[in-house]
Scaffold this motif. Sequence first.
Motif, PDB file in Angstrom:
ATOM      1  N   TYR A  31      23.135  -5.853  69.639  1.00  0.00           N
ATOM      2  CA  TYR A  31      23.927  -7.050  69.355  1.00  0.00           C
ATOM      3  C   TYR A  31      23.673  -8.167  70.368  1.00  0.00           C
ATOM      4  CZ  TYR A  31      26.501  -5.270  65.396  1.00  0.00           C
ATOM      5  OH  TYR A  31      26.836  -4.817  64.145  1.00  0.00           O
ATOM      6  N   LEU A  32      23.445  -7.811  71.616  1.00  0.00           N
ATOM      7  CA  LEU A  32      23.092  -8.829  72.596  1.00  0.00           C
ATOM      8  C   LEU A  32      21.792  -9.517  72.187  1.00  0.00           C
ATOM      9  CD1 LEU A  32      23.903  -7.064  76.006  1.00  0.00           C
ATOM     10  CD2 LEU A  32      25.383  -8.494  74.598  1.00  0.00           C
ATOM     11  N   ASP A  33      20.829  -8.745  71.734  1.00  0.00           N
ATOM     12  CA  ASP A  33      19.559  -9.318  71.284  1.00  0.00           C
ATOM     13  C   ASP A  33      19.753 -10.214  70.064  1.00  0.00           C
ATOM     14  OD1 ASP A  33      18.229  -7.965  73.286  1.00  0.00           O
ATOM     15  OD2 ASP A  33      17.554  -6.330  71.986  1.00  0.00           O
ATOM     16  N   ASP A  34      20.669  -9.824  69.183  1.00  0.00           N
ATOM     17  CA  ASP A  34      20.888 -10.580  67.949  1.00  0.00           C
ATOM     18  C   ASP A  34      21.518 -11.943  68.209  1.00  0.00           C
ATOM     19  OD1 ASP A  34      19.895  -8.543  66.395  1.00  0.00           O
ATOM     20  OD2 ASP A  34      21.851  -7.805  65.724  1.00  0.00           O
ATOM     21  N   PHE A  35      22.415 -12.020  69.199  1.00  0.00           N
ATOM     22  CA  PHE A  35      23.233 -13.227  69.331  1.00  0.00           C
ATOM     23  C   PHE A  35      22.986 -14.042  70.596  1.00  0.00           C
ATOM     24  CE2 PHE A  35      25.477 -10.767  66.153  1.00  0.00           C
ATOM     25  CZ  PHE A  35      25.805 -11.750  65.226  1.00  0.00           C
ATOM     26  N   ILE A 140      28.570 -18.756  73.774  1.00  0.00           N
ATOM     27  CA  ILE A 140      28.904 -17.471  73.167  1.00  0.00           C
ATOM     28  C   ILE A 140      29.746 -16.645  74.141  1.00  0.00           C
ATOM     29  CG2 ILE A 140      27.965 -15.282  72.305  1.00  0.00           C
ATOM     30  CD1 ILE A 140      27.412 -17.574  70.443  1.00  0.00           C
ATOM     31  N   ILE A 141      30.845 -16.080  73.642  1.00  0.00           N
ATOM     32  CA  ILE A 141      31.620 -15.118  74.416  1.00  0.00           C
ATOM     33  C   ILE A 141      31.531 -13.761  73.731  1.00  0.00           C
ATOM     34  CG2 ILE A 141      33.818 -15.719  73.259  1.00  0.00           C
ATOM     35  CD1 ILE A 141      35.183 -15.044  76.001  1.00  0.00           C
ATOM     36  N   ILE A 142      31.319 -12.728  74.534  1.00  0.00           N
ATOM     37  CA  ILE A 142      31.174 -11.365  74.025  1.00  0.00           C
ATOM     38  C   ILE A 142      32.201 -10.494  74.739  1.00  0.00           C
ATOM     39  CG2 ILE A 142      29.607  -9.414  73.732  1.00  0.00           C
ATOM     40  CD1 ILE A 142      27.280 -11.421  73.865  1.00  0.00           C
ATOM     41  N   ALA A 143      33.103  -9.897  73.964  1.00  0.00           N
ATOM     42  CA  ALA A 143      34.209  -9.126  74.540  1.00  0.00           C
ATOM     43  C   ALA A 143      34.232  -7.717  73.962  1.00  0.00           C
ATOM     44  CB  ALA A 143      35.541  -9.827  74.265  1.00  0.00           C
ATOM     45  N   SER A 144      34.601  -6.766  74.801  1.00  0.00           N
ATOM     46  CA  SER A 144      34.721  -5.371  74.369  1.00  0.00           C
ATOM     47  C   SER A 144      36.164  -4.908  74.451  1.00  0.00           C
ATOM     48  CB  SER A 144      33.848  -4.465  75.240  1.00  0.00           C
ATOM     49  OG  SER A 144      32.479  -4.693  75.022  1.00  0.00           O
ATOM     50  N   PHE A 145      36.506  -4.002  73.553  1.00  0.00           N
ATOM     51  CA  PHE A 145      37.824  -3.377  73.519  1.00  0.00           C
ATOM     52  C   PHE A 145      37.640  -1.877  73.345  1.00  0.00           C
ATOM     53  CE2 PHE A 145      38.175  -7.628  71.762  1.00  0.00           C
ATOM     54  CZ  PHE A 145      39.335  -8.139  72.325  1.00  0.00           C
ATOM     55  N   GLU A 205      34.300 -16.595  64.863  1.00  0.00           N
ATOM     56  CA  GLU A 205      33.859 -15.199  64.945  1.00  0.00           C
ATOM     57  C   GLU A 205      32.468 -15.048  64.347  1.00  0.00           C
ATOM     58  OE1 GLU A 205      34.936 -11.160  62.655  1.00  0.00           O
ATOM     59  OE2 GLU A 205      36.652 -11.999  63.780  1.00  0.00           O
ATOM     60  N   LEU A 206      31.578 -14.483  65.113  1.00  0.00           N
ATOM     61  CA  LEU A 206      30.215 -14.223  64.641  1.00  0.00           C
ATOM     62  C   LEU A 206      30.049 -12.772  64.214  1.00  0.00           C
ATOM     63  CD1 LEU A 206      28.231 -16.217  67.369  1.00  0.00           C
ATOM     64  CD2 LEU A 206      28.984 -17.004  65.106  1.00  0.00           C
ATOM     65  N   GLY A 257      31.916 -14.286  69.602  1.00  0.00           N
ATOM     66  CA  GLY A 257      32.400 -15.545  69.036  1.00  0.00           C
ATOM     67  C   GLY A 257      31.759 -16.738  69.697  1.00  0.00           C
ATOM     68  N   ARG A 258      31.838 -17.855  69.021  1.00  0.00           N
ATOM     69  CA  ARG A 258      31.270 -19.114  69.531  1.00  0.00           C
ATOM     70  C   ARG A 258      32.381 -20.089  69.840  1.00  0.00           C
ATOM     71  NH1 ARG A 258      26.255 -20.938  69.314  1.00  0.00           N
ATOM     72  NH2 ARG A 258      25.648 -19.459  67.674  1.00  0.00           N
ATOM     73  N   LYS A 259      32.285 -20.761  70.970  1.00  0.00           N
ATOM     74  CA  LYS A 259      33.223 -21.796  71.352  1.00  0.00           C
ATOM     75  C   LYS A 259      32.849 -23.075  70.640  1.00  0.00           C
ATOM     76  CE  LYS A 259      35.068 -24.137  75.480  1.00  0.00           C
ATOM     77  NZ  LYS A 259      34.970 -24.226  76.971  1.00  0.00           N
TER      78      LYS A 259
END
Length: 262
Positions: A31-35, A140-145, A205-206, A257-259
Amino acid sequence: MNEIQAWYDNAYDEWERLQRHKIEFDITKRYLDDFIKGDNLEIFDIGGGPGRYAMYLAERGHKVTLLDLSSKNIEVAKRKSFEKGIALEGYIHGNALELEEFQHHFDVILLMGPLYHLTEEADRRKAVEGALKLLKPDGIIIASFISVYAPLQDSLLNLYPIESVQGLLGYLQDGENKDGKGFTTAYFINPKEAKEFMKSYGLKELIFAGIENILGCKEKEINLLNESEYRKWIEIGYHLSTDENLIGTSQHFLYIGRKEIL
């Protein structure tokens, strides 16, 4: 915060965790590679542990700054990056709730640890708000839960003795893990709550993905497969990760997600 810092400083090897949980690591990297598109991007990895993802992105030519609450994790990141011949832009011993001192703005921000160690919603919001202030418009912000079902899934995967059925099911009620119960202080969340939480910031949301999905219950066996067969299962897991019928079967959720530009 002292409990969490002590856990990572003294009781837990976060670097090795992603060696054991290769499915989580490899699908997340996909996913990091994708976005994360573009060259030489400026990236802030907030709560990035010993820097496995930070180094992965630095190897791809990005300028990555790492911040983590654990001084041990920061020292491990320095040592491991040196061994790999990688130089991060910064190795900061700091707190995701104390970002006011930073003025620089970034193309990408990773928040892939703090949100599941903050049991109070006000603190989770402070962490996201602080990160978004440092994110460039269109960034781009990438968050984990961690999933509220993760304790159940972990117990099933390892067939740990169940001390209390109601205790195990209790995570579904409040999502809170107390320090000393197999993990440090943490907050587990259901998919709907996680999505709504991030939606409240007006982000586009992406992707929202359940990282391990059905692969998680066979993690140990999949890790032992030869590389060709292992990669086939990773491909299957990646394609199933956005199936809404399966997202709850994951131990980790990933939001990207994108700001929006105002």
